[in-house]
Design an enzyme around this catalytic site. Structure first.
Site, PDB file in Angstrom:
ATOM      1  N   LYS A  65     -12.076 -49.907  64.297  1.00 49.34           N
ATOM      2  CA  LYS A  65     -11.019 -50.020  65.324  1.00 49.34           C
ATOM      3  C   LYS A  65     -10.804 -51.494  65.597  1.00 49.34           C
ATOM      4  CE  LYS A  65     -11.391 -49.266  70.339  1.00 49.34           C
ATOM      5  NZ  LYS A  65     -11.645 -48.246  71.372  1.00 49.34           N
ATOM      6  N   LEU A  66      -9.560 -51.926  65.472  1.00 45.13           N
ATOM      7  CA  LEU A  66      -9.240 -53.331  65.738  1.00 45.13           C
ATOM      8  C   LEU A  66      -8.616 -53.448  67.118  1.00 45.13           C
ATOM      9  CD1 LEU A  66      -7.499 -54.442  62.390  1.00 45.13           C
ATOM     10  CD2 LEU A  66      -9.949 -54.434  62.953  1.00 45.13           C
ATOM     11  N   LYS A  67      -9.107 -54.383  67.904  1.00 44.48           N
ATOM     12  CA  LYS A  67      -8.459 -54.689  69.178  1.00 44.48           C
ATOM     13  C   LYS A  67      -7.195 -55.479  68.859  1.00 44.48           C
ATOM     14  CE  LYS A  67     -11.417 -53.100  72.171  1.00 44.48           C
ATOM     15  NZ  LYS A  67     -11.027 -52.112  73.179  1.00 44.48           N
ATOM     16  N   ASN A 121      -5.544 -51.832  74.709  1.00 46.20           N
ATOM     17  CA  ASN A 121      -5.978 -51.993  76.106  1.00 46.20           C
ATOM     18  C   ASN A 121      -4.814 -52.356  77.033  1.00 46.20           C
ATOM     19  OD1 ASN A 121      -8.944 -53.035  74.743  1.00 46.20           O
ATOM     20  ND2 ASN A 121      -8.991 -51.527  76.383  1.00 46.20           N
ATOM     21  N   GLU A 151      -4.176 -46.843  70.242  1.00 45.73           N
ATOM     22  CA  GLU A 151      -4.787 -46.485  71.523  1.00 45.73           C
ATOM     23  C   GLU A 151      -4.197 -47.326  72.662  1.00 45.73           C
ATOM     24  OE1 GLU A 151      -9.060 -46.758  71.202  1.00 45.73           O
ATOM     25  OE2 GLU A 151      -9.359 -46.196  73.298  1.00 45.73           O
ATOM     26  N   ASP A 183      -6.514 -43.749  76.657  1.00 46.88           N
ATOM     27  CA  ASP A 183      -7.870 -44.050  77.135  1.00 46.88           C
ATOM     28  C   ASP A 183      -7.770 -44.294  78.643  1.00 46.88           C
ATOM     29  OD1 ASP A 183     -10.255 -45.262  77.842  1.00 46.88           O
ATOM     30  OD2 ASP A 183     -10.135 -46.905  76.436  1.00 46.88           O
ATOM     31  N   LYS A 241     -14.123 -40.951  78.141  1.00 46.83           N
ATOM     32  CA  LYS A 241     -15.228 -41.814  78.591  1.00 46.83           C
ATOM     33  C   LYS A 241     -15.783 -41.216  79.866  1.00 46.83           C
ATOM     34  CE  LYS A 241     -13.714 -46.329  76.888  1.00 46.83           C
ATOM     35  NZ  LYS A 241     -12.804 -47.446  77.240  1.00 46.83           N
ATOM     36  N   ILE A 264     -19.726 -50.582  75.890  1.00 41.27           N
ATOM     37  CA  ILE A 264     -20.859 -51.494  75.684  1.00 41.27           C
ATOM     38  C   ILE A 264     -21.982 -51.162  76.666  1.00 41.27           C
ATOM     39  CG2 ILE A 264     -21.527 -53.887  75.274  1.00 41.27           C
ATOM     40  CD1 ILE A 264     -18.707 -54.609  74.779  1.00 41.27           C
TER      41      ILE A 264
HETATM   42  O1  NPG Z   1     -18.814 -49.595  72.421  1.00 47.28           O
HETATM   43  O2  NPG Z   1     -18.414 -50.756  70.623  1.00 47.28           O
HETATM   44  C1  NPG Z   1     -18.163 -50.397  71.779  1.00 47.28           C
HETATM   45  C2  NPG Z   1     -16.992 -50.995  72.438  1.00 47.28           C
HETATM   46  C3  NPG Z   1     -15.903 -50.022  72.491  1.00 47.28           C
HETATM   47  O3  NPG Z   1     -13.918 -51.251  72.518  1.00 47.28           O
HETATM   48  C4  NPG Z   1     -14.742 -50.648  73.150  1.00 47.28           C
HETATM   49  N1  NPG Z   1     -14.713 -50.539  74.448  1.00 47.28           N
HETATM   50  O4  NPG Z   1     -11.473 -50.807  75.673  1.00 47.28           O
HETATM   51  O5  NPG Z   1     -12.638 -49.112  75.133  1.00 47.28           O
HETATM   52  C5  NPG Z   1     -12.535 -50.307  75.358  1.00 47.28           C
HETATM   53  C6  NPG Z   1     -13.722 -51.202  75.210  1.00 47.28           C
HETATM   54  C7  NPG Z   1     -14.364 -51.663  76.481  1.00 47.28           C
HETATM   55  C8  NPG Z   1     -15.583 -52.281  76.435  1.00 47.28           C
HETATM   56  C9  NPG Z   1     -13.740 -51.477  77.689  1.00 47.28           C
HETATM   57  C10 NPG Z   1     -16.213 -52.717  77.591  1.00 47.28           C
HETATM   58  C11 NPG Z   1     -14.360 -51.919  78.845  1.00 47.28           C
HETATM   59  C12 NPG Z   1     -15.604 -52.533  78.775  1.00 47.28           C
END
Ligand code: NPG
Length: 369
Positions: A161-163, A191, A214, A239, A263, A293
């Site tokens: 998954k690429l941000k 996001n 997403e 999400d 989540k 995380i």
């Molecule tokens: O668990 O590898 C992971 C990270 C997954 O990208 C991830 N989480 O936007 O979903 C999200 C993001 C995130 C991480 C959001 C930390 C908020 C806090």
């Protein structure tokens, strides 16, 4: 379940690699844990809120405040809550789902431990291994991104998954597809960094066979997501917008998403996660478990959700070594791209005292009787 008291515990864990998203750069993870003590067992909850209200309206100190001042007194006044009582008892507090999820997770852990049942079995999980996906942060350059993705592909992750954000979207996706071909399962996560005015740009992503796009727009923009979904062939996954089973029902009914990220922290707990899952199954929509995380504790809870039959897509669940030099539990390990669902009582994992002490920056004991 009789509650003797709870301990709030603040942790600070450095991240092994900086993680950049459209919301900003994370170098460390600040975490609030809640340990509930009953006469028979202890249980642990992990709060996924971030220190600042950038991902959602909730933030860490706010969660601690609402737990201390409103959620715990409501539970203490109720007496001896069973798992199914927790959400209704806490419902007089509006919102604050991450705080509520923390409390529910700890109580459920303790309750299951006294009954010698695992969280995954209790929820109805049918999988003992979960496909692990990796979430790749925004990088400074395309070559740096390609190096990172090459490493993850070698490690065996089941999807990438690429941000993305405006200025880092079509080019990185094109570069990854060119280098790794159509065989890797690829998806992107914005996001909430775009608006409907960016629809033309986002439509270019249709060329790349992505499993999903997403959360392109803000949490509240359900209608705009539905407009975009009609325009794109790439499935839209929500999400941030999916704050409850009801929100999931509405988003699906309105055609705003074809995939749902669940989540537990964001929807207010494990039992609400199960309800979101059930909504998706009834609607024939694939779901998957997201991640924020978390330490091994939070990941254990996520694994229980990811084990549900309707969670058919790889989860944002990675081995501890991806995030931390030293997790506070026995490390979560990945084997050929799969992670075992803990099958011990409760969450199946507990903090290791020494690792916990090393990460702790403060504690507070709150007696409840
Ligand atoms: O668990 O590898 C992971 C990270 C997954 O990208 C991830 N989480 O936007 O979903 C999200 C993001 C995130 C991480 C959001 C930390 C908020 C806090």
């Amino acid at each position: 379940m009789r509650l003797e008291g709870v301990e709030l515990r603040w942790l600070e864990l450095p991240l092994r690699q900086p993680f950049r998203t459209s919301m900003g750069l994370e170098l460390r993870r600040w975490i609030l844990l809640l340990r509930v003590v009953t006469p028979d067992a202890e249980g642990w909850g992990e709060c996924v809120a971030l220190p600042d209200p950038g991902y959602s309206a909730e933030y860490l100190d706010g969660a601690a405040d609402v737990i201390r001042r409103f959620l715990l007194p409501a539970l203490a006044a109720h007496g001896d809550p069973e798992p199914a009582d927790i959400a209704p008892v806490l419902a007089r507090v509006r919102g604050h789902r991450m705080a509520k999820a923390t409390v529910e997770m700890a109580l459920l852990d303790a309750w299951l431990r006294t009954r010698n049942r695992s969280c995954a079995t209790y929820l109805g999980g049918t999988r003992s291994y979960v496909a692990a996906g990796v979430s790749v942060g925004i990088m400074d350059t395309i070559p740096a991104l390609l190096d990172a993705v090459a490493g993850y592909v070698d490690e065996g992750y089941q999807r990438i998954k690429l941000k993305i954000e405006p200025g880092w979207d079509v080019e990185p996706v094109l570069a990854v597809r060119e280098r790794f071909g159509d065989d890797i399962v690829l998806q992107v996560d914005a996001n909430a960094a775009y608006t409907l005015a960016d629809a033309d740009r986002l439509a270019v992503l249709d060329e790349f066979g992505l499993t999903m796009l997403e959360q392109p727009f803000a949490e509240e923009e359900i209608r705009d997501h539905a407009v975009l979904a009609r325009r794109l062939s790439t499935p839209i996954c929500l999400d941030e917008s999916i704050v409850s089973a009801r929100a999931a029902t509405e988003a699906i009914d309105l055609g705003a998403c074809a995939v749902v990220n669940i989540k537990p922290g964001r929807v207010g707990g494990l039992l609400e996660s199960l309800r979101v899952h059930d909504v998706c199954v009834r609607a024939g929509i694939p779901a998957w478990c997201g991640g924020m995380i978390e330490t091994g504790l939070g990941q254990a809870a996520n694994l229980a959700v990811a084990a549900l039959p309707g969670c058919t897509l790889p989860a944002d669940i990675a081995p501890s070594s991806r995030y931390f030099d030293r997790d506070i539990t026995e490390p979560i390990r990945m084997n050929a791209g799969y992670i075992a669902v803990p099958d011990g009582p409760g969450l199946g994992l507990t903090p290791l005292p020494e690792a916990l002490a090393e990460a702790t920056t403060g504690t507070e004991w709150i007696p409840l009787r």
